[in-house]
Design an enzyme around this catalytic site. Structure first.
Site, PDB file in Angstrom:
ATOM      1  N   THR A   1     -52.696   6.114   3.842  1.00  0.00           N
ATOM      2  CA  THR A   1     -52.962   6.044   1.979  1.00  0.00           C
ATOM      3  C   THR A   1     -52.493   4.632   1.902  1.00  0.00           C
ATOM      4  O   THR A   1     -52.824   3.314   1.250  1.00  0.00           O
ATOM      5  CB  THR A   1     -52.555   7.217   0.997  1.00  0.00           C
TER       6      THR A   1
ATOM      7  N   GLY B   1     -43.366  11.218   8.189  1.00  0.00           N
ATOM      8  CA  GLY B   1     -44.671  11.523   8.476  1.00  0.00           C
ATOM      9  C   GLY B   1     -44.315  10.217   9.868  1.00  0.00           C
ATOM     10  O   GLY B   1     -45.246  10.832  11.151  1.00  0.00           O
TER      11      GLY B   1
ATOM     12  N   GLU C   1     -38.394   2.316   4.451  1.00  0.00           N
ATOM     13  CA  GLU C   1     -39.344   2.674   3.637  1.00  0.00           C
ATOM     14  C   GLU C   1     -38.015   3.026   2.299  1.00  0.00           C
ATOM     15  O   GLU C   1     -38.522   2.591   1.320  1.00  0.00           O
ATOM     16  CB  GLU C   1     -39.739   4.207   3.284  1.00  0.00           C
TER      17      GLU C   1
END
Length: 223
Positions: free
Chosen positions: A35, A100, A107
């Site tokens: 995404t 994942g 992050e």
């Protein structure tokens, strides 16, 4: 609509949102995953207006550079105005499971260093209780077995993610069968295990805004 269609839709919505807030000196954080990749493609159109980006993985950095978008080290930038990334799971409080793609540590660092965290995801990622997706835990390699034994005591079933080395040189344990009713508590407990770098629960620092792709259009949720 296919999942890719939903991902493109939320990437476009996030792009419009970021574009509306963009200033000449803005540096934005960019996440990792399919995404986030669609979002990077959207950014190509305004590459000339971006002061730069901070990427959460070497792969995202490579994609950004291919789009002629500058990539900076977080140490040279400081606080970011906004961070855009996907999620493997999300609840109604915008607490997430991420990792994942094995980029959870970077992050999380970028998320806490950003004033606003915008999550982009398709409707399959919204769940009533986190934990259906196995929780990634980044561990120092020599501590992998020890950490696994401690996680078992917490009720989880850790599985070593084979052939996976993070950008930080560490290993990943994926924790199955862990019903996460108190995300902040579990996040803290796992992070306190010696040898854990961090885990993929983004509860203490969840998202501020979620663009959720559904069959009826993109919905916006705020924490």
């Amino acid at each position: 609509m296919s999942k890719d269609d939903l991902k493109r839709a939320v990437a476009r919505a996030a792009f419009k949102y970021v574009e509306s807030k963009l200033e000449d000196d803005t540096v934005i954080g960019i996440g990792t995953g399919s995404t986030a990749n669609f979002f990077i493609e959207e950014l190509r159109a305004i590459a000339h207006r971006l002061n730069g980006t901070v990427a959460s993985s070497e792969e995202s950095a490579r994609r950004l550079k291919e789009c002629s978008i500058p990539v900076f080290d977080l140490n040279s930038v400081g606080t970011l105005e906004i961070y855009v990334d996907g999620a493997d799971e999300c609840n109604e409080h915008l607490q997430l499971i991420k990792g994942g793609g094995a980029a959870l540590t970077r992050e999380k660092i970028i998320a806490v260093a950003s004033k606003e965290f915008v999550c982009i995801a398709d409707e399959s990622k919204l769940v009533p209780v986190l934990g259906q997706f196995p929780l990634p835990v980044e561990v120092i390699p020599m501590a992998r077995s020890y950490v696994g034994r401690q996680i078992v005591k917490l009720g989880g079933d850790p599985v070593y993610r084979e052939n996976c080395v993070t950008d930080n040189g560490n290993h990943i344990l994926d924790v199955f069968n862990l019903e996460i009713l108190e995300p902040r508590k579990i996040e803290s407990e796992i992070n306190q295990i010696t040898g854990v770098v961090t885990n993929g629960l983004f509860a203490e620092r969840g998202a501020n805004r979620l663009f959720l792709g559904t069959s009826t259009g993109v919905k916006t949720m705020e924490a």
